[in-house]
Write a protein that holds these residues in place. Sequence first.
Motif, mmCIF file in Angstrom:
data_model
loop_
_atom_site.group_PDB
_atom_site.id
_atom_site.type_symbol
_atom_site.label_atom_id
_atom_site.label_comp_id
_atom_site.label_asym_id
_atom_site.label_seq_id
_atom_site.Cartn_x
_atom_site.Cartn_y
_atom_site.Cartn_z
ATOM 1 N N ASN A 1 8.167 3.844 -2.456
ATOM 2 C CA ASN A 1 7.423 3.483 -1.262
ATOM 3 C C ASN A 1 8.358 3.345 -0.058
ATOM 4 N N HIS B 1 0.833 -1.205 0.000
ATOM 5 C CA HIS B 1 0.000 0.000 0.000
ATOM 6 C C HIS B 1 0.866 1.252 0.000
ATOM 7 N N TRP B 2 0.464 2.194 -0.860
ATOM 8 C CA TRP B 2 1.127 3.491 -0.880
ATOM 9 C C TRP B 2 0.139 4.588 -1.203
ATOM 10 N N ASP B 3 0.170 5.626 -0.404
ATOM 11 C CA ASP B 3 -0.374 6.926 -0.781
ATOM 12 C C ASP B 3 0.465 7.950 -0.034
ATOM 13 N N TYR B 4 0.459 9.176 -0.512
ATOM 14 C CA TYR B 4 1.385 10.183 0.014
ATOM 15 C C TYR B 4 1.188 10.419 1.504
ATOM 16 N N ASN B 5 -0.042 10.542 1.938
ATOM 17 C CA ASN B 5 -0.319 10.817 3.349
ATOM 18 C C ASN B 5 0.141 9.669 4.249
ATOM 19 N N THR B 6 -0.163 8.439 3.847
ATOM 20 C CA THR B 6 0.245 7.289 4.662
ATOM 21 C C THR B 6 1.756 7.217 4.779
ATOM 22 N N ASP B 7 2.440 7.411 3.655
ATOM 23 C CA ASP B 7 3.894 7.241 3.637
ATOM 24 C C ASP B 7 4.617 8.381 4.347
ATOM 25 N N LYS C 1 3.116 -2.579 -10.522
ATOM 26 C CA LYS C 1 3.041 -1.141 -10.284
ATOM 27 C C LYS C 1 4.339 -0.671 -9.638
ATOM 28 N N ASP D 1 -1.784 -3.411 -2.141
ATOM 29 C CA ASP D 1 -2.611 -2.728 -3.137
ATOM 30 C C ASP D 1 -2.732 -3.506 -4.444
ATOM 31 N N ASP E 1 5.976 2.204 -7.278
ATOM 32 C CA ASP E 1 5.757 3.311 -6.347
ATOM 33 C C ASP E 1 7.023 3.524 -5.533
#
Length: 368
Positions: free
Chosen positions: A180, A143-149, A176, A170, A178
């Motif tokens: 991360n 899983h990656w999104d900017y806020n989480t990371d 994919k 994800d 990322d």
Amino acid sequence: MRAVAAVVALVLLAACSSEPEKPVAEPTTQTQTPTPTFIYPGKDWAVAEQGDFARVDRELAAARTTCFAVVKDGRLLHSTGEGSTRPAYSITKSVTAILVGIAADEGKLALDDKASKYIPEWRRTAARNVTIRDLLSNTSGRHWDYNTDYSQMIRRAPDKTAFSIGLGQDSRPGTKWDYNNSAVQTLEAVLEKATGQDVAAYAKKRLLDPIGMRDTTWAHDNAGNTTTYSGIDSSCRDLARIGYLMMRSGAWKGEQLVSDSFVAEATNESSSQLNAAYGLLWWVNKPGRIVTIDRAAGFPSDKPPYKGQLAPKAPEDTFWALGYGSEYVMVIPSEGLVAVRMGSRPNTPEQLSFSAFADLVLKALRIS
């Protein structure tokens, strides 16, 4: 008898009076250059003079550079801003890759091992098939999104390894790309389980001390985990030793600290066509689909993926360790060259892009 002697004398006289034959020279070309003699640093680097760095120093100062060092064939050509250390940020990732390579050479793990062999929490989840190689190539599908990371893991999670392990999956590995940080942090659990040691302690014994990195430390989070996505504090001259080790295919003063095959895989080929510019936690200058990370480096937005190379005017064997704010360990094996820049984020991503930094250094040495 007198007649014979006279004939012999005449023959000798004729031989002595004829013009001697000229030796034939070996053919040469203007492009021939002597093979460089590589040396290794002791307590400090040997110093040599080459290049004109006045313009480079001005442009790097304008880009808020703290220190800068250039090494060619094992000799320090130029250095500014030494005397203190600063965060190397994601250059740490590239050092983590070296540790994985060392552990693989020692038979403690294999790149194609499933990470769940070392992370039991993943064994009955969608992450069970993620390999160590997937984590090194940033194609794990974790899983990656900017806020989480960047907000949750980096800034707030006290136990960064547990937080990263606990994230979801994800997508399937290899589908994919990322950048991360959390996925790279899970390599802390892999390395600690495989080696039976704290990662920073393992690094000091197997890597940092053997190459003489006296000014380098490696941080831990509040739970005591070495932070493998970031966390090294160092100096330009110290980081040049990492670059030089990789330029010399993992060898240091007659000892193979990490195998040349791992160095080649990490730095001399694309690990995925999803991003041709990425090896194994090292950036590479291979052509193809290029994905950069300007937003992760503190700039407002990312450049869309494009076809090309990171540094079109630089040799294709160029590779980089990259830290937040355009910090670089740049290595060009075909030129025997290592250049390191540390400092604050430049004004724009173009000011010290991969290409701009390479062009500056190569022009100073009249290579480009």
